[in-house]
Motif scaffolding. Structure first.
Motif, PDB file in Angstrom:
ATOM      1  N   MET A 187     -50.632  24.557  79.296  1.00  0.00           N
ATOM      2  CA  MET A 187     -49.220  24.436  79.633  1.00  0.00           C
ATOM      3  C   MET A 187     -48.535  25.748  79.247  1.00  0.00           C
ATOM      4  SD  MET A 187     -46.311  21.737  78.195  1.00  0.00           S
ATOM      5  CE  MET A 187     -47.313  20.328  78.509  1.00  0.00           C
ATOM      6  N   ARG A 188     -47.737  26.249  80.163  1.00  0.00           N
ATOM      7  CA  ARG A 188     -46.959  27.459  79.889  1.00  0.00           C
ATOM      8  C   ARG A 188     -45.828  27.140  78.910  1.00  0.00           C
ATOM      9  NH1 ARG A 188     -45.010  27.388  84.897  1.00  0.00           N
ATOM     10  NH2 ARG A 188     -43.173  28.441  84.127  1.00  0.00           N
ATOM     11  N   LEU A 189     -45.395  28.177  78.190  1.00  0.00           N
ATOM     12  CA  LEU A 189     -44.325  28.014  77.213  1.00  0.00           C
ATOM     13  C   LEU A 189     -43.038  27.523  77.869  1.00  0.00           C
ATOM     14  CD1 LEU A 189     -43.289  28.223  74.352  1.00  0.00           C
ATOM     15  CD2 LEU A 189     -42.889  30.672  74.741  1.00  0.00           C
ATOM     16  N   GLY A 190     -42.679  28.064  79.014  1.00  0.00           N
ATOM     17  CA  GLY A 190     -41.468  27.625  79.707  1.00  0.00           C
ATOM     18  C   GLY A 190     -41.506  26.148  80.060  1.00  0.00           C
ATOM     19  N   VAL A 191     -42.666  25.656  80.473  1.00  0.00           N
ATOM     20  CA  VAL A 191     -42.821  24.234  80.796  1.00  0.00           C
ATOM     21  C   VAL A 191     -42.725  23.395  79.516  1.00  0.00           C
ATOM     22  CG1 VAL A 191     -44.396  22.500  81.746  1.00  0.00           C
ATOM     23  CG2 VAL A 191     -44.122  24.705  82.901  1.00  0.00           C
ATOM     24  N   LEU A 192     -43.305  23.884  78.428  1.00  0.00           N
ATOM     25  CA  LEU A 192     -43.177  23.189  77.148  1.00  0.00           C
ATOM     26  C   LEU A 192     -41.706  23.047  76.765  1.00  0.00           C
ATOM     27  CD1 LEU A 192     -44.368  22.018  74.473  1.00  0.00           C
ATOM     28  CD2 LEU A 192     -44.156  24.342  73.586  1.00  0.00           C
TER      29      LEU A 192
ATOM     30  N   GLY B 108     -53.488  25.670  69.953  1.00  0.00           N
ATOM     31  CA  GLY B 108     -54.316  25.185  71.054  1.00  0.00           C
ATOM     32  C   GLY B 108     -54.216  25.961  72.339  1.00  0.00           C
ATOM     33  N   THR B 109     -53.244  26.837  72.451  1.00  0.00           N
ATOM     34  CA  THR B 109     -53.058  27.554  73.719  1.00  0.00           C
ATOM     35  C   THR B 109     -53.360  29.030  73.615  1.00  0.00           C
ATOM     36  OG1 THR B 109     -50.702  27.758  73.258  1.00  0.00           O
ATOM     37  CG2 THR B 109     -51.381  25.930  74.666  1.00  0.00           C
ATOM     38  N   ASP B 110     -53.844  29.476  72.484  1.00  0.00           N
ATOM     39  CA  ASP B 110     -54.353  30.836  72.351  1.00  0.00           C
ATOM     40  C   ASP B 110     -53.352  31.902  72.804  1.00  0.00           C
ATOM     41  OD1 ASP B 110     -56.369  32.641  71.618  1.00  0.00           O
ATOM     42  OD2 ASP B 110     -57.013  32.806  73.704  1.00  0.00           O
ATOM     43  N   GLN B 111     -52.420  32.230  71.943  1.00  0.00           N
ATOM     44  CA  GLN B 111     -51.513  33.357  72.128  1.00  0.00           C
ATOM     45  C   GLN B 111     -50.181  33.049  72.823  1.00  0.00           C
ATOM     46  OE1 GLN B 111     -52.065  36.398  70.769  1.00  0.00           O
ATOM     47  NE2 GLN B 111     -53.986  35.630  69.961  1.00  0.00           N
ATOM     48  N   SER B 112     -49.897  31.834  73.281  1.00  0.00           N
ATOM     49  CA  SER B 112     -48.646  31.614  73.994  1.00  0.00           C
ATOM     50  C   SER B 112     -47.419  31.823  73.105  1.00  0.00           C
ATOM     51  CB  SER B 112     -48.602  30.236  74.637  1.00  0.00           C
ATOM     52  OG  SER B 112     -48.576  29.247  73.653  1.00  0.00           O
TER      53      SER B 112
ATOM     54  N   TYR C  73     -43.651  13.693  73.625  1.00  0.00           N
ATOM     55  CA  TYR C  73     -44.546  14.582  72.894  1.00  0.00           C
ATOM     56  C   TYR C  73     -44.441  14.436  71.380  1.00  0.00           C
ATOM     57  CZ  TYR C  73     -45.130  16.668  77.421  1.00  0.00           C
ATOM     58  OH  TYR C  73     -45.414  16.850  78.753  1.00  0.00           O
ATOM     59  N   LEU C  74     -43.325  13.931  70.899  1.00  0.00           N
ATOM     60  CA  LEU C  74     -43.090  13.828  69.463  1.00  0.00           C
ATOM     61  C   LEU C  74     -42.900  12.363  69.068  1.00  0.00           C
ATOM     62  CD1 LEU C  74     -40.502  16.715  69.006  1.00  0.00           C
ATOM     63  CD2 LEU C  74     -42.984  16.811  68.742  1.00  0.00           C
ATOM     64  N   PRO C  75     -43.406  11.972  67.886  1.00  0.00           N
ATOM     65  CA  PRO C  75     -43.259  10.577  67.471  1.00  0.00           C
ATOM     66  C   PRO C  75     -41.838  10.223  67.027  1.00  0.00           C
ATOM     67  CG  PRO C  75     -44.321  11.843  65.742  1.00  0.00           C
ATOM     68  CD  PRO C  75     -44.172  12.758  66.924  1.00  0.00           C
ATOM     69  N   ASP C  76     -41.051  11.239  66.684  1.00  0.00           N
ATOM     70  CA  ASP C  76     -39.679  11.017  66.253  1.00  0.00           C
ATOM     71  C   ASP C  76     -38.886  12.300  66.514  1.00  0.00           C
ATOM     72  OD1 ASP C  76     -40.119  12.836  64.054  1.00  0.00           O
ATOM     73  OD2 ASP C  76     -40.989  11.169  62.927  1.00  0.00           O
ATOM     74  N   ASP C  77     -37.633  12.307  66.130  1.00  0.00           N
ATOM     75  CA  ASP C  77     -36.772  13.465  66.395  1.00  0.00           C
ATOM     76  C   ASP C  77     -36.650  14.414  65.208  1.00  0.00           C
ATOM     77  OD1 ASP C  77     -36.165  12.702  69.026  1.00  0.00           O
ATOM     78  OD2 ASP C  77     -34.665  11.282  68.316  1.00  0.00           O
ATOM     79  N   SER C  78     -37.566  14.330  64.261  1.00  0.00           N
ATOM     80  CA  SER C  78     -37.449  15.154  63.058  1.00  0.00           C
ATOM     81  C   SER C  78     -37.872  16.598  63.303  1.00  0.00           C
ATOM     82  CB  SER C  78     -38.292  14.565  61.921  1.00  0.00           C
ATOM     83  OG  SER C  78     -39.672  14.762  62.170  1.00  0.00           O
ATOM     84  N   PHE C  79     -37.312  17.473  62.498  1.00  0.00           N
ATOM     85  CA  PHE C  79     -37.677  18.887  62.549  1.00  0.00           C
ATOM     86  C   PHE C  79     -39.139  19.066  62.159  1.00  0.00           C
ATOM     87  CE2 PHE C  79     -37.496  23.212  60.486  1.00  0.00           C
ATOM     88  CZ  PHE C  79     -37.394  23.931  61.678  1.00  0.00           C
ATOM     89  N   ALA C  80     -39.618  18.302  61.182  1.00  0.00           N
ATOM     90  CA  ALA C  80     -41.018  18.394  60.750  1.00  0.00           C
ATOM     91  C   ALA C  80     -41.966  18.079  61.903  1.00  0.00           C
ATOM     92  CB  ALA C  80     -41.268  17.471  59.569  1.00  0.00           C
ATOM     93  N   SER C  81     -41.667  17.064  62.689  1.00  0.00           N
ATOM     94  CA  SER C  81     -42.517  16.727  63.839  1.00  0.00           C
ATOM     95  C   SER C  81     -42.494  17.835  64.882  1.00  0.00           C
ATOM     96  CB  SER C  81     -42.066  15.414  64.482  1.00  0.00           C
ATOM     97  OG  SER C  81     -42.328  14.334  63.630  1.00  0.00           O
ATOM     98  N   LEU C  82     -41.324  18.416  65.117  1.00  0.00           N
ATOM     99  CA  LEU C  82     -41.227  19.512  66.074  1.00  0.00           C
ATOM    100  C   LEU C  82     -42.027  20.721  65.598  1.00  0.00           C
ATOM    101  CD1 LEU C  82     -39.991  20.667  68.678  1.00  0.00           C
ATOM    102  CD2 LEU C  82     -38.053  21.434  67.289  1.00  0.00           C
ATOM    103  N   VAL C  83     -41.915  21.062  64.334  1.00  0.00           N
ATOM    104  CA  VAL C  83     -42.677  22.186  63.779  1.00  0.00           C
ATOM    105  C   VAL C  83     -44.173  21.934  63.944  1.00  0.00           C
ATOM    106  CG1 VAL C  83     -43.295  23.389  61.639  1.00  0.00           C
ATOM    107  CG2 VAL C  83     -40.887  22.932  62.159  1.00  0.00           C
ATOM    108  N   ALA C  84     -44.625  20.739  63.587  1.00  0.00           N
ATOM    109  CA  ALA C  84     -46.052  20.419  63.704  1.00  0.00           C
ATOM    110  C   ALA C  84     -46.519  20.510  65.152  1.00  0.00           C
ATOM    111  CB  ALA C  84     -46.319  19.023  63.142  1.00  0.00           C
ATOM    112  N   PHE C  85     -45.713  20.012  66.074  1.00  0.00           N
ATOM    113  CA  PHE C  85     -46.097  20.063  67.483  1.00  0.00           C
ATOM    114  C   PHE C  85     -46.155  21.508  67.984  1.00  0.00           C
ATOM    115  CE2 PHE C  85     -45.227  20.102  72.016  1.00  0.00           C
ATOM    116  CZ  PHE C  85     -46.237  19.272  72.461  1.00  0.00           C
ATOM    117  N   ILE C  86     -45.152  22.297  67.660  1.00  0.00           N
ATOM    118  CA  ILE C  86     -45.129  23.694  68.109  1.00  0.00           C
ATOM    119  C   ILE C  86     -46.307  24.468  67.530  1.00  0.00           C
ATOM    120  CG2 ILE C  86     -43.852  25.875  67.938  1.00  0.00           C
ATOM    121  CD1 ILE C  86     -41.281  24.145  68.169  1.00  0.00           C
TER     122      ILE C  86
END
Length: 122
Positions: free
Chosen positions: A1-6, A36-40, A17-30
């Protein structure tokens, strides 16, 4: 997935994509997306440091954002998983703003819409 699409999905379909709206979940996902996307997201941390602090820093990007939040400018910052909800929501919004600007500067802006199945994207 491209960064713009993310960024598109995080803006419009975050809970897919996230289990909740927390900043911690967003950080973990990013961070998982980046690994997983090698350099994006290569260069995101120094870019955030320059954008937020005006100079380079060896701190991780989420710590830079937490420490720059008005609530924590003169007090010790809590761990990312223990932020007050209102601060976490501010930081989620700020992170998505920064990801949008970063993707756009790299020539991969979020699309206005995603192509329908079978539709050719240009």
């Amino acid at each position: 997935m491209r960064l713009g699409v993310l960024v598109f999905h995080l803006t419009r379909r975050r809970r897919m994509y996230l289990p909740d709206d927390s900043f911690a979940s967003l950080v973990a996902f990013i961070e998982g997306f980046s690994a997983g996307t090698d350099q994006s997201l290569s260069g995101f941390q120094p870019w955030v440091a320059e954008r937020v602090l005006g100079h380079c820093s060896n701190r991780v990007w989420w710590t830079i954002l937490i420490e720059a939040h008005p609530m924590f400018r003169d007090v010790p910052t809590p761990p990312v998983g223990r932020l007050p909800d209102e601060v976490g929501q501010d930081l989620v919004g700020r992170t998505i703003e920064l990801l949008t600007a970063f993707a756009t500067e790299r020539g991969d802006p979020p699309p206005e819409r995603l192509p329908a199945p079978g539709e050719i994207s240009t």
